[in-house]
Write a protein that holds these residues in place. Structure first.
Motif, PDB file in Angstrom:
ATOM      1  N   GLU A 121      -5.880  -0.216   6.508  1.00 42.32           N
ATOM      2  CA  GLU A 121      -6.213  -0.401   7.918  1.00 42.32           C
ATOM      3  C   GLU A 121      -5.780  -1.816   8.308  1.00 42.32           C
ATOM      4  O   GLU A 121      -6.173  -2.781   7.664  1.00 42.32           O
ATOM      5  CB  GLU A 121      -7.717  -0.242   8.118  1.00 42.32           C
ATOM      6  CG  GLU A 121      -8.158  -0.479   9.548  1.00 42.32           C
ATOM      7  CD  GLU A 121      -9.667  -0.467   9.654  1.00 42.32           C
ATOM      8  OE1 GLU A 121     -10.209   0.521  10.162  1.00 42.32           O
ATOM      9  OE2 GLU A 121     -10.294  -1.454   9.210  1.00 42.32           O
ATOM     10  N   VAL A 122      -4.961  -1.909   9.351  1.00 46.44           N
ATOM     11  CA  VAL A 122      -4.493  -3.214   9.827  1.00 46.44           C
ATOM     12  C   VAL A 122      -5.008  -3.394  11.255  1.00 46.44           C
ATOM     13  O   VAL A 122      -4.753  -2.564  12.129  1.00 46.44           O
ATOM     14  CB  VAL A 122      -2.960  -3.331   9.781  1.00 46.44           C
ATOM     15  CG1 VAL A 122      -2.522  -4.749  10.135  1.00 46.44           C
ATOM     16  CG2 VAL A 122      -2.419  -2.934   8.405  1.00 46.44           C
ATOM     17  N   THR A 123      -5.748  -4.492  11.481  1.00 46.42           N
ATOM     18  CA  THR A 123      -6.329  -4.789  12.787  1.00 46.42           C
ATOM     19  C   THR A 123      -5.536  -5.915  13.433  1.00 46.42           C
ATOM     20  O   THR A 123      -5.270  -6.937  12.794  1.00 46.42           O
ATOM     21  CB  THR A 123      -7.809  -5.188  12.624  1.00 46.42           C
ATOM     22  OG1 THR A 123      -8.489  -4.118  11.957  1.00 46.42           O
ATOM     23  CG2 THR A 123      -8.464  -5.441  13.967  1.00 46.42           C
ATOM     24  N   PHE A 124      -5.159  -5.709  14.696  1.00 48.91           N
ATOM     25  CA  PHE A 124      -4.322  -6.654  15.427  1.00 48.91           C
ATOM     26  C   PHE A 124      -5.022  -7.150  16.694  1.00 48.91           C
ATOM     27  O   PHE A 124      -5.652  -6.365  17.401  1.00 48.91           O
ATOM     28  CB  PHE A 124      -3.031  -5.977  15.900  1.00 48.91           C
ATOM     29  CG  PHE A 124      -2.049  -5.630  14.830  1.00 48.91           C
ATOM     30  CD1 PHE A 124      -0.974  -6.461  14.551  1.00 48.91           C
ATOM     31  CD2 PHE A 124      -2.175  -4.449  14.111  1.00 48.91           C
ATOM     32  CE1 PHE A 124      -0.050  -6.127  13.584  1.00 48.91           C
ATOM     33  CE2 PHE A 124      -1.259  -4.109  13.136  1.00 48.91           C
ATOM     34  CZ  PHE A 124      -0.188  -4.947  12.870  1.00 48.91           C
ATOM     35  N   ALA A 125      -4.848  -8.420  16.988  1.00 54.00           N
ATOM     36  CA  ALA A 125      -5.212  -8.986  18.285  1.00 54.00           C
ATOM     37  C   ALA A 125      -3.951  -8.986  19.151  1.00 54.00           C
ATOM     38  O   ALA A 125      -2.830  -9.137  18.642  1.00 54.00           O
ATOM     39  CB  ALA A 125      -5.736 -10.409  18.123  1.00 54.00           C
ATOM     40  N   SER A 126      -4.132  -8.812  20.429  1.00 56.53           N
ATOM     41  CA  SER A 126      -3.004  -8.833  21.359  1.00 56.53           C
ATOM     42  C   SER A 126      -2.182 -10.102  21.161  1.00 56.53           C
ATOM     43  O   SER A 126      -2.727 -11.193  21.042  1.00 56.53           O
ATOM     44  CB  SER A 126      -3.532  -8.752  22.797  1.00 56.53           C
ATOM     45  OG  SER A 126      -2.463  -8.702  23.700  1.00 56.53           O
ATOM     46  N   GLY A 127      -0.868  -9.949  21.094  1.00 57.92           N
ATOM     47  CA  GLY A 127       0.033 -11.077  20.907  1.00 57.92           C
ATOM     48  C   GLY A 127       0.359 -11.376  19.455  1.00 57.92           C
ATOM     49  O   GLY A 127       1.283 -12.140  19.168  1.00 57.92           O
ATOM     50  N   ALA A 128      -0.365 -10.771  18.520  1.00 56.97           N
ATOM     51  CA  ALA A 128      -0.107 -11.013  17.091  1.00 56.97           C
ATOM     52  C   ALA A 128       1.221 -10.374  16.679  1.00 56.97           C
ATOM     53  O   ALA A 128       1.647  -9.367  17.243  1.00 56.97           O
ATOM     54  CB  ALA A 128      -1.244 -10.453  16.250  1.00 56.97           C
ATOM     55  N   VAL A 129       1.854 -10.985  15.691  1.00 55.68           N
ATOM     56  CA  VAL A 129       3.170 -10.530  15.239  1.00 55.68           C
ATOM     57  C   VAL A 129       3.208 -10.479  13.711  1.00 55.68           C
ATOM     58  O   VAL A 129       2.735 -11.395  13.045  1.00 55.68           O
ATOM     59  CB  VAL A 129       4.275 -11.496  15.729  1.00 55.68           C
ATOM     60  CG1 VAL A 129       5.628 -11.144  15.154  1.00 55.68           C
ATOM     61  CG2 VAL A 129       4.325 -11.523  17.254  1.00 55.68           C
ATOM     62  N   VAL A 130       3.774  -9.399  13.194  1.00 56.30           N
ATOM     63  CA  VAL A 130       4.163  -9.336  11.783  1.00 56.30           C
ATOM     64  C   VAL A 130       5.683  -9.412  11.804  1.00 56.30           C
ATOM     65  O   VAL A 130       6.350  -8.501  12.309  1.00 56.30           O
ATOM     66  CB  VAL A 130       3.683  -8.038  11.094  1.00 56.30           C
ATOM     67  CG1 VAL A 130       4.242  -7.961   9.679  1.00 56.30           C
ATOM     68  CG2 VAL A 130       2.166  -7.970  11.080  1.00 56.30           C
ATOM     69  N   PRO A 131       6.250 -10.523  11.305  1.00 56.65           N
ATOM     70  CA  PRO A 131       7.704 -10.716  11.389  1.00 56.65           C
ATOM     71  C   PRO A 131       8.487  -9.616  10.660  1.00 56.65           C
ATOM     72  O   PRO A 131       7.956  -8.942   9.767  1.00 56.65           O
ATOM     73  CB  PRO A 131       7.928 -12.059  10.709  1.00 56.65           C
ATOM     74  CG  PRO A 131       6.603 -12.721  10.642  1.00 56.65           C
ATOM     75  CD  PRO A 131       5.581 -11.623  10.632  1.00 56.65           C
ATOM     76  N   VAL A 132       9.740  -9.494  11.025  1.00 61.45           N
ATOM     77  CA  VAL A 132      10.622  -8.535  10.370  1.00 61.45           C
ATOM     78  C   VAL A 132      10.664  -8.844   8.876  1.00 61.45           C
ATOM     79  O   VAL A 132      10.798  -9.999   8.466  1.00 61.45           O
ATOM     80  CB  VAL A 132      12.035  -8.582  10.994  1.00 61.45           C
ATOM     81  CG1 VAL A 132      13.009  -7.730  10.206  1.00 61.45           C
ATOM     82  CG2 VAL A 132      11.980  -8.122  12.452  1.00 61.45           C
ATOM     83  N   HIS A 133      10.493  -7.803   8.081  1.00 63.10           N
ATOM     84  CA  HIS A 133      10.464  -7.920   6.624  1.00 63.10           C
ATOM     85  C   HIS A 133      10.888  -6.584   6.026  1.00 63.10           C
ATOM     86  O   HIS A 133      11.110  -5.618   6.752  1.00 63.10           O
ATOM     87  CB  HIS A 133       9.037  -8.263   6.147  1.00 63.10           C
ATOM     88  CG  HIS A 133       8.037  -7.208   6.476  1.00 63.10           C
ATOM     89  ND1 HIS A 133       7.541  -7.003   7.762  1.00 63.10           N
ATOM     90  CD2 HIS A 133       7.469  -6.242   5.703  1.00 63.10           C
ATOM     91  CE1 HIS A 133       6.700  -5.991   7.746  1.00 63.10           C
ATOM     92  NE2 HIS A 133       6.629  -5.500   6.511  1.00 63.10           N
ATOM     93  N   ASN A 134      11.005  -6.533   4.726  1.00 64.55           N
ATOM     94  CA  ASN A 134      11.243  -5.253   4.054  1.00 64.55           C
ATOM     95  C   ASN A 134      10.520  -5.258   2.715  1.00 64.55           C
ATOM     96  O   ASN A 134      10.075  -6.302   2.235  1.00 64.55           O
ATOM     97  CB  ASN A 134      12.733  -4.947   3.915  1.00 64.55           C
ATOM     98  CG  ASN A 134      13.461  -5.935   3.028  1.00 64.55           C
ATOM     99  OD1 ASN A 134      12.879  -6.588   2.171  1.00 64.55           O
ATOM    100  ND2 ASN A 134      14.762  -6.052   3.215  1.00 64.55           N
ATOM    101  N   HIS A 135      10.359  -4.078   2.144  1.00 70.31           N
ATOM    102  CA  HIS A 135       9.723  -3.921   0.844  1.00 70.31           C
ATOM    103  C   HIS A 135      10.198  -2.599   0.241  1.00 70.31           C
ATOM    104  O   HIS A 135      10.701  -1.727   0.969  1.00 70.31           O
ATOM    105  CB  HIS A 135       8.189  -3.965   0.967  1.00 70.31           C
ATOM    106  CG  HIS A 135       7.628  -3.176   2.091  1.00 70.31           C
ATOM    107  ND1 HIS A 135       7.552  -1.798   2.089  1.00 70.31           N
ATOM    108  CD2 HIS A 135       7.129  -3.563   3.286  1.00 70.31           C
ATOM    109  CE1 HIS A 135       7.020  -1.382   3.223  1.00 70.31           C
ATOM    110  NE2 HIS A 135       6.756  -2.427   3.980  1.00 70.31           N
ATOM    111  N   PRO A 136      10.046  -2.432  -1.066  1.00 64.04           N
ATOM    112  CA  PRO A 136      10.560  -1.215  -1.713  1.00 64.04           C
ATOM    113  C   PRO A 136       9.707   0.027  -1.474  1.00 64.04           C
ATOM    114  O   PRO A 136      10.111   1.124  -1.855  1.00 64.04           O
ATOM    115  CB  PRO A 136      10.571  -1.581  -3.208  1.00 64.04           C
ATOM    116  CG  PRO A 136       9.513  -2.626  -3.339  1.00 64.04           C
ATOM    117  CD  PRO A 136       9.537  -3.400  -2.041  1.00 64.04           C
TER     118      PRO A 136
END
Length: 107
Positions: A33-48
């Motif tokens: 479960e991922v909780t976000f506040a307005s305006g929050a950003v998870v930058p571009v990334h990658n994973h296997p």
């Protein structure tokens, strides 16, 4: 069967305005479960890991391979292994992320 009570899970801050909570996992599968506040950003990334994101609440702009897609409650998105992706929160919300295999870096 493995039961994990919500109150026994730990909330971890990932970035300003973004926190995650591992809800359940096996070596092959994980629900987060991922909780976000307005305006929050998870930058571009990658994973296997392969990932499916289900929008429980809020509004988001997901980016993948240079294109963007807006998503809201009830929408879901799938990301294949190693594909670049990121998300910006447009309105406070919660996303359920499913990973296969489990993300050992989250444990």
């Amino acid at each position: 069967m493995n039961k994990l009570k919500y109150d026994d899970t730990t909330e971890i801050t990932m970035a300003p305005g973004v926190s995650r909570r591992v809800l359940s996992h096996t070596p092959e599968l994980m629900l987060v479960e991922v909780t976000f506040a307005s305006g929050a950003v998870v930058p571009v990334h990658n994973h296997p890991h392969q990932q499916i994101s289900y929008i429980k609440s809020g509004r988001f702009s997901f980016t993948s391979n240079g294109s963007s897609e807006e998503a809201g409650p009830g929408d879901s998105l799938a990301f294949t292994s190693n594909v670049e992706h990121g998300v910006s929160c447009l309105e406070d919300g919660v996303v359920l992320d499913c990973f296969t295999p489990a993300r050992e870096d989250f444990l």
